[in-house]
Design an enzyme around this catalytic site. Sequence first.
Site: not given
Length: 409
Positions: A80, A125, A219-222
């Site tokens: 993603h 993913d 959020q931001g660690d994906s």
Amino acid sequence: MHKKLMVLAVSSCLPLISAADELKKPENGPTSRIIGGTTTGKNDWPFMAALVTKSTTDSHSGQFCGASFIGGRYVLTAAHCVEGEKSSDFDVAVGTHDLTHISTEGQRVGVRSYYMHQDFNDDNDIAIVELEREIVAPRVGLASETEVNNLNSGDTLTVTGWGNQDTSSFFGSFPNTLYKVDLPYVDRGTCQNLGGSYSSIGDDAICAGDLAGGKDSCQGDSGGPLVVKDGTSYKQVGVVSWGEGCGEPNSPGVYANVGYFKTNGWIERNTIGVSYTQNTIFETRSGEYDINLPIRNFSTEAFNVTNITVPAGVTLVTNNCTATLNTSDDCSIDVKVDASVALGNSDRTTIEVSTDHRIAGDLSMNIVFAEPKSQSQGSGGGKGGSISLAMAFLALFGFGLRAREQRNA
């Protein structure tokens, strides 16, 4: 909670958030950050990588996902994170600790191509990013499926990233420096029994997080690595994917199961050295376009292109891949795409290229429709910028979406 920021659905007549601070609504489901963690030492995680929007020199605001260097010309991330991206629109920074020092720490390298899992749709993913060149840097080892299956509930795992650390703030808080947090492994049965989106977790994913809450990725660690201590080093067991909120009770993070994709051969097939363009991004469904699709052999095995099948709306103009591709050789295929036919009823159509390579026998080259992105917006947006009063007003009245969040910033 695919760990990306989510988009607020608002009328186009209202002022918009700066692309960097948009709350991104995940197209396929759940968002990510380090909650309850601590800053890392400067040289503690040399295999850590960041995906950074190419158009910005401000790597802190331009960073939109994490990744891990796995050797040669490849980094591992979440599907993603790169979905809908053009390879030319982002770089990879390897070995950086402070994103504001990216010019002097580690290496920032362009992207040649990327390879998403062919069955990505919330599940699976995972993606490989191929760099423009090989680099020399410490790499992280990848756990086998057996090693992942041997984890016991409560075993300590560690996740790292530059993601959001303050879920109480509308804007969040994104650090310059890399953070880490230790998380207990949550066995699949326990995770599934939490219900909701967790009930459908399969072999492609694992769970980790404190069920009491307070420690998580966000959020931001994906795309960043979840690792387990292996003697004096680490092995990667997961890739930050999604979760229900960040650090909430009974809402552990969900991570792509690295061992599953290593053991079934998916990672090897996409890091063997057969380079091609998996996704050519179209931002329109109309017009005719001439597309050149290169194939390069960085592997140690010579191979031949044995067949090319094109879908409706795509015409094979020239096949330049008629000779054997030895190591370091390249060739290309020229096609003409009538976008109104090829993408008239779907967001994707596929050119199938067959080879006699022992491992990379099938190369699926997709023509993909994706909405155009603003110049400063990465796959999940950056982190800087300001929000309009109108948007803030809407947010206060509950228009923010925080269900199953993607964990990119």
